[in-house]
Design a protein around this motif. Structure first.
Motif, PDB file in Angstrom:
ATOM      1  N   ILE A   1      65.622  45.575  52.053  1.00  0.00           N
ATOM      2  CA  ILE A   1      64.351  45.238  52.695  1.00  0.00           C
ATOM      3  C   ILE A   1      63.270  46.052  51.997  1.00  0.00           C
ATOM      4  O   ILE A   1      63.366  47.286  51.906  1.00  0.00           O
ATOM      5  N   GLY A   2      62.270  45.371  51.475  1.00  0.00           N
ATOM      6  CA  GLY A   2      61.188  46.040  50.756  1.00  0.00           C
ATOM      7  C   GLY A   2      59.848  45.764  51.386  1.00  0.00           C
ATOM      8  O   GLY A   2      59.519  44.611  51.717  1.00  0.00           O
ATOM      9  N   LEU A   3      59.067  46.798  51.572  1.00  0.00           N
ATOM     10  CA  LEU A   3      57.681  46.698  52.041  1.00  0.00           C
ATOM     11  C   LEU A   3      56.773  47.161  50.921  1.00  0.00           C
ATOM     12  O   LEU A   3      56.982  48.245  50.364  1.00  0.00           O
ATOM     13  N   TYR A   4      55.769  46.367  50.567  1.00  0.00           N
ATOM     14  CA  TYR A   4      54.912  46.756  49.453  1.00  0.00           C
ATOM     15  C   TYR A   4      53.459  46.380  49.733  1.00  0.00           C
ATOM     16  O   TYR A   4      53.154  45.460  50.514  1.00  0.00           O
ATOM     17  N   ALA A   5      52.588  47.134  49.104  1.00  0.00           N
ATOM     18  CA  ALA A   5      51.139  46.906  49.217  1.00  0.00           C
ATOM     19  C   ALA A   5      50.504  47.179  47.866  1.00  0.00           C
ATOM     20  O   ALA A   5      50.943  48.064  47.121  1.00  0.00           O
ATOM     21  N   GLN A   6      49.476  46.408  47.569  1.00  0.00           N
ATOM     22  CA  GLN A   6      48.772  46.561  46.297  1.00  0.00           C
ATOM     23  C   GLN A   6      47.302  46.200  46.495  1.00  0.00           C
ATOM     24  O   GLN A   6      46.978  45.257  47.210  1.00  0.00           O
ATOM     25  N   ASP A   7      46.450  46.952  45.849  1.00  0.00           N
ATOM     26  CA  ASP A   7      45.010  46.677  45.933  1.00  0.00           C
ATOM     27  C   ASP A   7      44.437  46.649  44.524  1.00  0.00           C
ATOM     28  O   ASP A   7      44.540  47.623  43.770  1.00  0.00           O
ATOM     29  N   GLN A   8      43.864  45.495  44.161  1.00  0.00           N
ATOM     30  CA  GLN A   8      43.139  45.369  42.900  1.00  0.00           C
ATOM     31  C   GLN A   8      41.660  45.567  43.217  1.00  0.00           C
ATOM     32  O   GLN A   8      41.035  44.723  43.860  1.00  0.00           O
ATOM     33  N   ILE A   9      41.118  46.676  42.758  1.00  0.00           N
ATOM     34  CA  ILE A   9      39.789  47.129  43.164  1.00  0.00           C
ATOM     35  C   ILE A   9      38.829  47.014  41.987  1.00  0.00           C
ATOM     36  O   ILE A   9      39.091  47.547  40.909  1.00  0.00           O
ATOM     37  N   THR A  10      37.719  46.307  42.206  1.00  0.00           N
ATOM     38  CA  THR A  10      36.659  46.226  41.209  1.00  0.00           C
ATOM     39  C   THR A  10      35.566  47.204  41.606  1.00  0.00           C
ATOM     40  O   THR A  10      34.738  46.932  42.484  1.00  0.00           O
ATOM     41  N   LEU A  11      35.577  48.392  40.983  1.00  0.00           N
ATOM     42  CA  LEU A  11      34.567  49.410  41.277  1.00  0.00           C
ATOM     43  C   LEU A  11      33.226  49.022  40.701  1.00  0.00           C
ATOM     44  O   LEU A  11      32.181  49.188  41.337  1.00  0.00           O
ATOM     45  N   LEU A  12      33.245  48.523  39.481  1.00  0.00           N
ATOM     46  CA  LEU A  12      32.087  47.990  38.780  1.00  0.00           C
ATOM     47  C   LEU A  12      32.553  46.753  38.030  1.00  0.00           C
ATOM     48  O   LEU A  12      33.758  46.572  37.832  1.00  0.00           O
ATOM     49  N   PRO A  13      31.648  45.899  37.570  1.00  0.00           N
ATOM     50  CA  PRO A  13      32.104  44.720  36.833  1.00  0.00           C
ATOM     51  C   PRO A  13      32.999  45.053  35.648  1.00  0.00           C
ATOM     52  O   PRO A  13      33.837  44.243  35.253  1.00  0.00           O
ATOM     53  N   ASN A  14      32.849  46.257  35.087  1.00  0.00           N
ATOM     54  CA  ASN A  14      33.653  46.633  33.923  1.00  0.00           C
ATOM     55  C   ASN A  14      34.606  47.792  34.209  1.00  0.00           C
ATOM     56  O   ASN A  14      35.126  48.414  33.288  1.00  0.00           O
ATOM     57  N   LEU A  15      34.842  48.107  35.482  1.00  0.00           N
ATOM     58  CA  LEU A  15      35.735  49.205  35.840  1.00  0.00           C
ATOM     59  C   LEU A  15      36.620  48.763  37.003  1.00  0.00           C
ATOM     60  O   LEU A  15      36.131  48.484  38.096  1.00  0.00           O
ATOM     61  N   LYS A  16      37.931  48.694  36.752  1.00  0.00           N
ATOM     62  CA  LYS A  16      38.855  48.145  37.738  1.00  0.00           C
ATOM     63  C   LYS A  16      40.003  49.124  37.956  1.00  0.00           C
ATOM     64  O   LYS A  16      40.491  49.753  37.021  1.00  0.00           O
ATOM     65  N   LEU A  17      40.432  49.208  39.217  1.00  0.00           N
ATOM     66  CA  LEU A  17      41.490  50.124  39.608  1.00  0.00           C
ATOM     67  C   LEU A  17      42.604  49.328  40.270  1.00  0.00           C
ATOM     68  O   LEU A  17      42.352  48.425  41.062  1.00  0.00           O
ATOM     69  N   LEU A  18      43.842  49.668  39.939  1.00  0.00           N
ATOM     70  CA  LEU A  18      45.009  49.030  40.548  1.00  0.00           C
ATOM     71  C   LEU A  18      45.891  50.115  41.157  1.00  0.00           C
ATOM     72  O   LEU A  18      46.336  51.032  40.468  1.00  0.00           O
ATOM     73  N   VAL A  19      46.121  50.022  42.458  1.00  0.00           N
ATOM     74  CA  VAL A  19      46.989  50.983  43.142  1.00  0.00           C
ATOM     75  C   VAL A  19      47.995  50.207  43.983  1.00  0.00           C
ATOM     76  O   VAL A  19      47.685  49.138  44.528  1.00  0.00           O
ATOM     77  N   GLY A  20      49.202  50.736  44.069  1.00  0.00           N
ATOM     78  CA  GLY A  20      50.210  50.051  44.855  1.00  0.00           C
ATOM     79  C   GLY A  20      51.422  50.922  45.080  1.00  0.00           C
ATOM     80  O   GLY A  20      51.621  51.952  44.422  1.00  0.00           O
ATOM     81  N   GLY A  21      52.235  50.522  46.021  1.00  0.00           N
ATOM     82  CA  GLY A  21      53.460  51.242  46.325  1.00  0.00           C
ATOM     83  C   GLY A  21      54.429  50.354  47.074  1.00  0.00           C
ATOM     84  O   GLY A  21      54.039  49.380  47.727  1.00  0.00           O
ATOM     85  N   ARG A  22      55.699  50.693  46.959  1.00  0.00           N
ATOM     86  CA  ARG A  22      56.748  49.932  47.636  1.00  0.00           C
ATOM     87  C   ARG A  22      57.814  50.903  48.135  1.00  0.00           C
ATOM     88  O   ARG A  22      58.162  51.866  47.451  1.00  0.00           O
TER      89      ARG A  22
END
Length: 887
Positions: free
Chosen positions: A600-621
């Motif tokens: 059984i796996g629980l996971y979350a991920q957020d693709q974040i656009t801080l600025l039009p040219n700066l993007k952050l990807l965070v996630g965990g499972r």
């Protein structure tokens, strides 16, 4: 403060207008330069402003020119009483902090289609006539479709969630306008089997843009495959994020092998297609029927199928739309995988337009392979779609006594329940019957024997049958929230009546010691995944949030029946005499093994656009794993249980994180860095019967990805380091068991390029260096290289098709594949030599017909691949001829 700032910028624009009207032509101050200065000052008070779009940058770089001021409208400056007052309470201050620092997305309230003298005009109506931010350099061609993405815009159409119009002209099958994410809409114009030759334009306000590609468009019809994409460069992928994400926004190396490459190289074995990707080396599976890969120094025995777990299985290339290779840990979304990477087979899906394709291939070693691919709607309103792929192959081999027959069929249905809901059902059946052949034992003597040498017995057979069912539901609640739920089940049975397996070569260098093996096996894998995807903003920051829940149940069992080398007749490597009889008994710990694993796996991920040219990807499972293993001893006949069965239960849990960042200094360039971890419970056993401890991997990666302005060519350069503990490797004293190699490291640099250089000229190429070695161990020499991990490798495949004139449709292809030397075992005592293989192709397309010849291993280079412990010689020079038609 943000409104004061925008007012100041607006005032600056009017100041430039006044200077121009005054005739100060010798003074050139661009709007962009003035805004940069204002941003520098305003950053002290309100932070950074959004980056200018490419249209503004282009305007800034243009020289001064005479402007037409007749159409310029002036706007009344805001009065003092209308300006926002300073915050005086904590509540007011928090409210101002939540205000977006960028302009709110513009609402597209209507879509109009207008016939023009030269073609079709698509008009986008906006709220209050506000202008849209359109960058025509981003317009692109995907298959037989013209595509335009429009940023900072949302669809607000009355009564519908998207615009869809069928057959607006004779050449155009469909026009679609839909919301792609929270602030991006896409306009897609799809032709009838080919790109529209008539003019297609996009109009917003007073501006009109042409969607047609520059240069001459080929007149022949293009084959429409599962995603409608044709060519070598695919701009988006789903494996890295489980969402349709542009490659340039992914902070991890991911490469896509498209359908066109599979067709051009005439791939009959799917693993051959992955040779085009840096850092990936095919590694044959059990009896040559399954496909494993060594990725960044680590061998993975499990793959993905449409993003869902699938153990090493026979794959029919006819039903594959493209292959996505995610390099580095994938545990954050998929759970238990090796840290080197994972291969995802994306299957073909039903099409909304009729498509019929038939192909016949024949060639060396008595190879015959007919196949069909049929698709289209089953009703007039195109809410029920189907697809059917089927192939049959009968072939011999350059290896004595080896032959095979295999059949596959894959029907699928898609039912569009409504504008927001669809249901897809897929089924695939595979059946194979072939000579059991794993290869040659790793010994220098085998290089003196012919590559056709077979060290088993002519009657050795292996049979394989599998059923795969996939059911997926997609529902969009609104433009910002959607649900994806899918269930897949895979059933597989194997039959081994009995085969002679080469074990090792005696000290005389010619006597091959063999063991006799038999026993049926079965496998079942069930998986259920639910993904909830939401697009929303927190102030000026955009989010695409993925929440997922996965349940997976895996069951595997087989009868382990072995006769030792003492009871099994040997064979001479250089003068084999066949006809040995099976040993009378199984004298090596015969047993019935059953393995059961629930995850059984629980996971979350957020693709974040801080600025039009700066993007952050965070996630965990987080994975919860329960394993139950049961073993029952069998008598010497291999039929009846004896003694007491032993059973063990194991519980594991692990958290797998990932974080990555992407910075795009200019639109075509992406710089990225990422950190990720993997978790994989070991299923391998030592010779004493105990399980190896779980494996953990950690990767650090940096890279740069670039695309041409026309979006047809992409290149990626990456560097990485992976640290992994408790790697399972083959126990050379008993090849049916494993040992743990302690801690190992893998470091390397990779380069990939793929796409279209000029019209008709495609290329896919790669190069890499890798150092995968034992970094800490109590029994193995520190510094020994890992098994089947080449220290370097490269590939180049390119095709060119004549675009005009009497020879139009004539195409050529050529390629080379280089694999460096590899170690065959741990400790390092035997090295597999490096090799270079050259291939070529020639074909001719006319109307709906295509004929072609593919030449493989032009120089008959003698080379060897690895099949875990065994060596498998590569095929000498061979030819495949193909005739195909689509209608």
């Amino acid at each position: 403060m943000s409104r004061w700032f925008r007012w100041a910028i607006a005032g600056g624009d009017r100041f430039l207008m006044a200077i121009s009207l005054a005739g100060c032509k010798e003074i050139f101050v661009s709007k962009w330069h003035l805004r940069l200065g204002m941003v520098a000052v305003g950053a002290i008070f309100v932070g950074s402003l959004p980056q200018p779009d490419s249209a503004e940058i282009a305007q800034a770089e243009e020289p001064p020119r005479k402007r037409n001021w007749q159409n310029v409208t002036t706007t009344e400056l805001p009065r003092i009483k209308d300006l926002k007052r300073s915050a005086k309470t904590l509540k007011d201050w928090l409210a101002q902090m939540q205000e977006p620092a960028v302009e709110a997305p513009i609402q597209v309230t209507g879509v109009q289609l207008n016939r023009t003298e030269f073609g079709l005009e698509i008009g986008l109506e906006t709220e209050a006539g506000k202008p849209l931010q359109i960058d025509a350099t981003k317009f692109r061609v995907e298959g037989n479709s013209l595509v335009a993405d429009i940023p900072n815009a949302v669809l607000a159409l009355p009564n519908v969630q998207e615009f869809n119009a069928d057959k607006p002209t004779g050449e155009i099958a469909n026009v679609r306008v839909r919301q792609m994410d929270a602030t991006r809409i896409r306009v897609t114009v799809t032709g009838n089997h080919a790109l529209p030759t008539e003019e297609v334009s996009l109009k917003t306000g007073e501006l009109t843009y042409s969607l047609n590609p520059e240069g001459e468009v080929p007149e022949e019809e293009l084959v429409v495959t599962g995603t409608g994409q044709r060519g070598y460069f695919i701009p988006d992928a789903t494996t890295a994020t489980r969402t349709d994400t542009p490659l340039r926004d992914i902070p991890q190396s991911i490469q896509v092998v498209p359908r066109q490459v599979i067709e051009d190289q005439k791939i009959l074995r799917i693993s051959d297609a992955v040779r085009n990707v840096s850092g990936v080396t095919p590694q044959g599976g059990y009896s040559g029927l399954t496909d494993n890969y060594n990725i960044r120094g680590f061998t993975t025995y499990d793959n993905l199928r449409d993003g869902y777990y699938a153990q090493d299985n026979l794959v029919n290339p006819t039903n594959i739309e493209r292959i996505e290779v995610l390099k580095g840990p994938a545990s954050v979304l998929y759970g238990q995988f090796e840290p080197g990477g994972v291969v995802n087979y994306v299957t073909k899906k039903p099409l909304s337009e009729p498509y019929y394709f038939a192909e016949f291939t024949a060639g060396s070693f008595s190879t015959y392979r007919p196949s069909i691919d049929l698709s289209g709607p089953l009703n007039t309103d195109k809410t029920l779609l189907y697809r059917l792929n089927a192939a049959y192959e009968s072939s011999g081999s350059f290896i004595d006594f080896v032959d095979q027959k295999q059949f596959s069929i894959a029907p699928s249905l898609t039912y569009k329940i409504g504008d927001a809901t669809s249901l897809t059902l897929q089924y695939e059946y595979l059946n194979a019957d072939r000579t059991y052949y794993d290869g040659l034992p790793p010994d220098p003597s085998v290089f003196k024997a012919p590559i056709s040498r077979f060290l088993g017995e002519p009657g050795d057979r292996f049979k394989f049958e599998s059923h795969t069912i996939f059911l997926a539901l997609n529902h969009r609640f609104n433009e910002n929230l959607r649900l994806r739920s899918a269930f897949t089940t895979e059933l597989r049975d194997t039959e081994e009546p009995g085969e002679f397996r080469p074990n090792s070569i005696a000290a005389d260098g010619r006597t091959v010691l063999r063991r006799y093996a038999a026993g049926p096996g079965y496998y079942r894998n069930d998986a259920l995944q639910n993904d909830l995807i939401s697009n929303f903003n927190t102030g000026a920051i955009q989010h695409q949030l993925l929440l997922g829940l996965e349940w997976n149940q895996y069951t595997y069992g087989y009868d382990y029946l072995r006769s030792s080398v003492d009871l099994t007749p040997s064979i001479d490597l250089f003068n084999p005499v066949y006809g040995a009889s099976p040993p009378p008994i199984f004298d090596e710990a015969s047993q019935r093994d059953r393995f059961h694993r629930t995850t059984i796996g629980l996971y979350a991920q957020d693709q974040i656009t801080l600025l039009p040219n700066l993007k952050l990807l965070v996630g965990g499972r987080y994975d919860f794993i329960h394993r139950k293993n049961r073993s029952q001893p069998l008598d010497a006949s291999g039929n009846d249980p004896i003694g007491d069965a032993t059973e063990e239960r194991l519980y594991n849990g692990a958290f797998s994180p990932r974080v990555g960042i992407v910075y795009q200094p200019i639109p075509p360039i992406s710089l990225y860095a990422s950190y990720s971890r993997s978790f994989n419970p070991s299923g391998s056993r030592t010779v004493d019967g105990s399980l190896l401890p779980p494996e953990r991997g950690t990767q650090y990666e940096v890279g740069i990805r670039g695309e041409t302005l026309n979006g047809k060519l992409s290149a990626t350069l990456s560097a990485y380091e992976i640290i992994k503990a408790n790697v399972a490797t083959v126990d050379t004293n008993n090849t049916d068991f494993s040992i743990a190699a302690g801690e190992v490291k893998s470091r390397g640099i990779e380069f990939d390029v793929v796409g279209e250089i000029l019209p008709g000229w495609n290329v896919i190429a790669s190069a890499f260096v890798n150092d995968a070695f034992v970094s800490r161990d109590n029994s193995l020499p520190v510094g020994d290289r890992l098994v089947n991990a080449p220290s370097q490798g490269a590939s180049l495949w390119t095709t060119y098709e004549i675009q005009r004139g009497s020879l139009k449709g004539l195409g050529f292809g050529a390629g080379v594949f280089f694999v460096g030397d590899r170690e065959a075992e741990l400790p390092n005592t035997f090295e597999i030599p490096s090799y270079v293989r050259a291939d070529s192709a020639v074909y001719y397309k006319r109307d709906r017909w295509k004929v072609g010849l593919n030449f493989k291993n032009l120089t008959s280079t003698q080379y060897y691949e690895s099949q875990g412990y065994y060596l498998r010689p590569g095929a000498p020079f061979s030819v495949l001829g193909t005739v195909s038609v689509n209608f």
